[in-house]
Design an enzyme around this catalytic site. Structure first.
Site, mmCIF file in Angstrom:
data_model
loop_
_atom_site.group_PDB
_atom_site.id
_atom_site.type_symbol
_atom_site.label_atom_id
_atom_site.label_comp_id
_atom_site.label_asym_id
_atom_site.label_seq_id
_atom_site.Cartn_x
_atom_site.Cartn_y
_atom_site.Cartn_z
ATOM 1 N N THR A 195 0.814 -1.207 0.000
ATOM 2 C CA THR A 195 0.000 0.000 0.000
ATOM 3 C C THR A 195 0.852 1.263 0.000
ATOM 4 O O THR A 195 1.987 1.248 0.492
ATOM 5 C CB THR A 195 -0.902 -0.020 1.262
ATOM 6 O OG1 THR A 195 -1.507 1.242 1.425
ATOM 7 C CG2 THR A 195 -0.099 -0.307 2.527
ATOM 8 N N ASP A 196 0.259 2.371 -0.468
ATOM 9 C CA ASP A 196 0.966 3.660 -0.400
ATOM 10 C C ASP A 196 1.041 4.183 1.032
ATOM 11 O O ASP A 196 1.804 5.109 1.320
ATOM 12 C CB ASP A 196 0.298 4.706 -1.318
ATOM 13 C CG ASP A 196 -1.167 4.970 -1.014
ATOM 14 O OD1 ASP A 196 -1.722 4.326 -0.096
ATOM 15 O OD2 ASP A 196 -1.770 5.827 -1.690
ATOM 16 N N GLU A 197 0.235 3.581 1.936
ATOM 17 C CA GLU A 197 0.209 4.087 3.316
ATOM 18 C C GLU A 197 1.536 3.882 4.033
ATOM 19 O O GLU A 197 1.780 4.503 5.067
ATOM 20 C CB GLU A 197 -0.919 3.416 4.110
ATOM 21 C CG GLU A 197 -2.271 3.726 3.541
ATOM 22 C CD GLU A 197 -3.433 3.472 4.496
ATOM 23 O OE1 GLU A 197 -3.212 3.314 5.701
ATOM 24 O OE2 GLU A 197 -4.568 3.437 3.998
ATOM 25 N N TYR A 256 -2.091 -0.570 10.965
ATOM 26 C CA TYR A 256 -2.200 -1.252 9.659
ATOM 27 C C TYR A 256 -0.985 -0.941 8.792
ATOM 28 O O TYR A 256 -0.317 -1.856 8.289
ATOM 29 C CB TYR A 256 -3.482 -0.821 8.933
ATOM 30 C CG TYR A 256 -3.459 -1.124 7.449
ATOM 31 C CD1 TYR A 256 -3.536 -2.439 6.986
ATOM 32 C CD2 TYR A 256 -3.333 -0.097 6.488
ATOM 33 C CE1 TYR A 256 -3.493 -2.721 5.620
ATOM 34 C CE2 TYR A 256 -3.293 -0.380 5.128
ATOM 35 C CZ TYR A 256 -3.376 -1.694 4.697
ATOM 36 O OH TYR A 256 -3.322 -1.977 3.350
ATOM 37 N N LYS A 298 2.034 -3.333 7.324
ATOM 38 C CA LYS A 298 2.328 -3.513 5.888
ATOM 39 C C LYS A 298 3.781 -3.108 5.606
ATOM 40 O O LYS A 298 4.473 -3.770 4.835
ATOM 41 C CB LYS A 298 1.371 -2.684 5.024
ATOM 42 C CG LYS A 298 -0.065 -3.168 4.999
ATOM 43 C CD LYS A 298 -0.271 -4.567 4.429
ATOM 44 C CE LYS A 298 -0.024 -4.687 2.950
ATOM 45 N NZ LYS A 298 -0.430 -6.016 2.414
HETATM 46 P P1 NAD Z 1 -9.751 -7.407 1.969
HETATM 47 O O1 NAD Z 1 -9.805 -7.138 3.429
HETATM 48 O O2 NAD Z 1 -10.952 -7.136 1.130
HETATM 49 O O3 NAD Z 1 -9.370 -8.930 1.723
HETATM 50 C C1 NAD Z 1 -8.393 -9.597 2.468
HETATM 51 C C2 NAD Z 1 -8.520 -11.100 2.195
HETATM 52 O O4 NAD Z 1 -7.479 -11.764 2.925
HETATM 53 C C3 NAD Z 1 -9.852 -11.697 2.674
HETATM 54 O O5 NAD Z 1 -10.355 -12.567 1.693
HETATM 55 C C4 NAD Z 1 -9.477 -12.449 3.933
HETATM 56 O O6 NAD Z 1 -10.303 -13.561 4.195
HETATM 57 C C5 NAD Z 1 -8.040 -12.868 3.616
HETATM 58 N N1 NAD Z 1 -7.251 -13.108 4.829
HETATM 59 C C6 NAD Z 1 -7.144 -12.302 5.910
HETATM 60 N N2 NAD Z 1 -6.355 -12.886 6.836
HETATM 61 C C7 NAD Z 1 -5.940 -14.066 6.310
HETATM 62 C C8 NAD Z 1 -5.090 -15.099 6.772
HETATM 63 N N3 NAD Z 1 -4.505 -15.047 7.989
HETATM 64 N N4 NAD Z 1 -4.869 -16.168 5.969
HETATM 65 C C9 NAD Z 1 -5.460 -16.244 4.736
HETATM 66 N N5 NAD Z 1 -6.278 -15.291 4.266
HETATM 67 C C10 NAD Z 1 -6.513 -14.217 5.035
HETATM 68 O O7 NAD Z 1 -8.485 -6.612 1.439
HETATM 69 P P2 NAD Z 1 -8.252 -5.866 0.041
HETATM 70 O O8 NAD Z 1 -8.766 -4.491 0.157
HETATM 71 O O9 NAD Z 1 -8.688 -6.755 -1.050
HETATM 72 O O10 NAD Z 1 -6.661 -5.769 0.062
HETATM 73 C C11 NAD Z 1 -5.866 -6.849 -0.452
HETATM 74 C C12 NAD Z 1 -4.400 -6.482 -0.319
HETATM 75 O O11 NAD Z 1 -4.137 -5.269 -1.021
HETATM 76 C C13 NAD Z 1 -3.948 -6.225 1.117
HETATM 77 O O12 NAD Z 1 -2.664 -6.768 1.269
HETATM 78 C C14 NAD Z 1 -3.929 -4.706 1.233
HETATM 79 O O13 NAD Z 1 -2.964 -4.296 2.180
HETATM 80 C C15 NAD Z 1 -3.528 -4.322 -0.166
HETATM 81 N N6 NAD Z 1 -3.987 -2.995 -0.631
HETATM 82 C C16 NAD Z 1 -5.310 -2.639 -0.515
HETATM 83 C C17 NAD Z 1 -5.735 -1.416 -1.035
HETATM 84 C C18 NAD Z 1 -7.182 -0.988 -0.961
HETATM 85 O O14 NAD Z 1 -7.491 0.139 -1.319
HETATM 86 N N7 NAD Z 1 -8.103 -1.832 -0.552
HETATM 87 C C19 NAD Z 1 -4.800 -0.549 -1.641
HETATM 88 C C20 NAD Z 1 -3.463 -0.948 -1.707
HETATM 89 C C21 NAD Z 1 -3.066 -2.178 -1.215
HETATM 90 O O1 DAU Z 2 -4.150 3.906 0.419
HETATM 91 C C1 DAU Z 2 -4.364 2.534 0.313
HETATM 92 C C2 DAU Z 2 -5.198 2.054 1.470
HETATM 93 O O2 DAU Z 2 -6.528 2.522 1.233
HETATM 94 C C3 DAU Z 2 -5.196 0.540 1.644
HETATM 95 O O3 DAU Z 2 -3.903 0.124 1.973
HETATM 96 C C4 DAU Z 2 -6.171 0.118 2.755
HETATM 97 O O4 DAU Z 2 -6.229 -1.293 2.825
HETATM 98 C C5 DAU Z 2 -7.545 0.658 2.414
HETATM 99 O O5 DAU Z 2 -8.440 0.355 3.456
HETATM 100 C C6 DAU Z 2 -7.487 2.171 2.193
HETATM 101 O O6 DAU Z 2 -7.223 2.875 3.440
HETATM 102 P P1 DAU Z 2 -7.978 4.237 3.831
HETATM 103 O O7 DAU Z 2 -7.924 4.375 5.284
HETATM 104 O O8 DAU Z 2 -7.489 5.362 3.001
HETATM 105 O O9 DAU Z 2 -9.463 3.855 3.310
HETATM 106 P P2 DAU Z 2 -10.914 4.057 3.960
HETATM 107 O O10 DAU Z 2 -11.894 3.682 2.903
HETATM 108 O O11 DAU Z 2 -11.035 3.413 5.292
HETATM 109 O O12 DAU Z 2 -10.980 5.634 4.163
HETATM 110 C C7 DAU Z 2 -10.816 6.521 3.065
HETATM 111 C C8 DAU Z 2 -10.881 7.937 3.634
HETATM 112 O O13 DAU Z 2 -12.224 8.199 4.064
HETATM 113 C C9 DAU Z 2 -10.007 8.171 4.861
HETATM 114 O O14 DAU Z 2 -9.483 9.476 4.823
HETATM 115 C C10 DAU Z 2 -10.976 8.022 6.025
HETATM 116 C C11 DAU Z 2 -12.283 8.527 5.452
HETATM 117 N N1 DAU Z 2 -13.510 7.889 5.998
HETATM 118 C C12 DAU Z 2 -13.598 6.538 5.991
HETATM 119 C C13 DAU Z 2 -14.726 5.904 6.476
HETATM 120 C C14 DAU Z 2 -14.818 4.394 6.496
HETATM 121 C C15 DAU Z 2 -14.586 8.681 6.426
HETATM 122 O O15 DAU Z 2 -14.514 9.938 6.387
HETATM 123 N N2 DAU Z 2 -15.712 8.053 6.879
HETATM 124 C C16 DAU Z 2 -15.825 6.699 6.941
HETATM 125 O O16 DAU Z 2 -16.867 6.184 7.440
#
Ligand code: NAD
Ligand code: DAU
Length: 361
Positions: free
Chosen positions: A136-138, A163, A167
């Protein structure tokens, strides 16, 4: 035929990636999806591909080294694409331990198992074996409001939430394997994804779901935090391109060049819902700006994320293809067509999660 081991394939990005890969490669590849099926894992996401002969699902925890070792022993894995993680920042603030367990220890188990399966007696690796760590970019921390600053691959690692710290730790482990063993891996650091199958704990699906029911739309802090939104299929494509064309050992940033304040996102969703709901649909009356509710900020809330995807564009030719105005329509259309999916994931445990997470805000 290449065999992929995908971890976390039942989650949001993992399931979109599996759909993308079968659409692209059809029967030229085999995918083994390993997922523990936590609250975020949902086999409904993969219903339309579950009977393919070149697809296998295995329910396992990536922290279980025996189970993961067995999968490598029984299959000649060519590619690992490692998505499995605890992914929600708010949950990590309430309960950090499981993030360390899955994201750090789980990644160590995956690396160890792949190394054991792929390493030759002379310490080199079997040719054409590759591991891609999805991050992630975080991990780069937070940027100032000034919109001239971006995250580059060379930016310092400076995570703030449990988180992002977990990562960043997992990224460091992958880097350690690359530096120490010349392990054949890449790391990708992507910005915020949105699209089909996203669990409604994350901003975009939560706002869509609440707005359609006339529920409050919780905005953390002043609503001016900025995220760089990328349509999930563009991310899936980038992962495949990095794995096939990237330079082994390198890190690649992936981002949409689509920075928006949270409050802007909410206004766009409300406008798009109004546009897309047919006249006479009772939900049209419910969707309203009056639902916007400013609530207590997230602890340690990162102000701004913005990726400079220059390296992946120059070296690999990837760029974000889906404009936000199109991606958000595709996403909303998907949610309209999958009302049952939303009902299923928001019944039971989700109600408790929502009450606990939002009660003190
Ligand atoms: P998600 O939470 O939707 O899915 C995570 C999956 O991992 C689920 O299917 C869960 O059952 C599985 N999982 C969790 N713990 C596990 C374990 N111990 N063993 C096996 N499986 C397990 O997450 P996502 O949003 O699809 O993110 C996927 C990946 O991409 C993550 O590594 C996250 O850090 C990264 N990522 C997410 C975003 C985003 O915006 N969502 C952006 C950048 C990177
Ligand atoms: O940047 C990549 C990341 O983006 C991934 O690594 C994470 O897995 C993914 O969850 C996401 O993280 P964020 O914290 O940026 O996403 P989230 O959707 O939780 O929140 C997006 C923005 O919106 C953040 O600034 C918090 C705000 N927010 C979120 C929720 C859930 C609100 O204002 N209200 C809300 O109820």
């Amino acid at each position: 035929m290449r065999t992929y081991l995908v971890t976390g394939g039942a989650g949001f990005i993992g399931s979109n990636y599996i759909h993308y890969m079968f659409k692209k490669y059809d029967n030229e590849i085999r995918i083994i999806n390993v997922d523990k099926l936590t609250y975020a894992g949902n086999l409904e996401n993969l219903k339309d591909i579950e009977n393919r002969e070149n697809y296998t699902f295995i329910k396992a925890d990536i922290c279980d080294s025996e189970a993961i070792g067995k999968i490598f022993a029984e299959n000649d894995i060519d590619r690992v694409v490692h998505f499995a993680a605890e992914s929600h920042v708010d949950r990590s603030i309430k309960n950090p331990e499981v993030f360390v367990q899955t994201n750090v220890l789980g990644t160590a188990v995956m690396l160890n198992a792949a190394k054991a399966a792929w390493e030759l007696p002379d310490g080199t690796f079997r040719p054409d074996k590759k591991f891609l760590h999805v991050s992630t970019d975080e991990v780069y921390g937070s940027l100032p409001d000034d919109d001239s600053a971006f995250f580059y691959e060379t930016s310092p690692i400076d995570p703030h939430s449990p988180y992002s710290a977990s990562k960043a730790s997992s990224d460091m482990l992958v880097k350690a394997y690359i530096d120490t063993y010349h392990f054949p891996a890449n790391i990708t650091n992507c910005s915020n994804n949105y699209g089909p199958y996203q669990f409604p704990e994350k901003l975009i699906p939560l706002i869509i779901n609440n707005a359609l029911q006339g529920k409050n739309l919780p905005v953390y802090g002043d609503g001016k935090n900025v995220r760089d939104w990328l349509y999930v299929e563009d991310h899936a494509k980038a992962i495949d391109m990095v794995q096939e064309q990237g330079k082994l050992g390198e890190r690649y940033n992936i981002g949409g060049h689509n920075e928006k304040q949270n409050i802007e996102i909410i206004h766009i969703i409300l406008e798009t819902l109004q546009e897309m709901l047919p006249e006479g649909d009772p939900r049209k009356e419910l969707v309203s700006e009056k639902l916007i509710t400013y609530v207590t900020d997230r602890k340690g809330h990162d102000r701004r994320y913005a990726i400079a995807p220059d390296k992946i564009k120059a070296e690999i030719g990837w760029y974000p293809e889906t404009m936000f105005k199109d991606g958000i329509k595709l996403t909303i259309a998907w949610f309209f067509e999958h009302e049952d999916w939303m009902k299923n994931v928001t019944s039971g445990d989700y109600q408790k999660y929502y009450t606990d997470m939002y009660k003190d805000r």
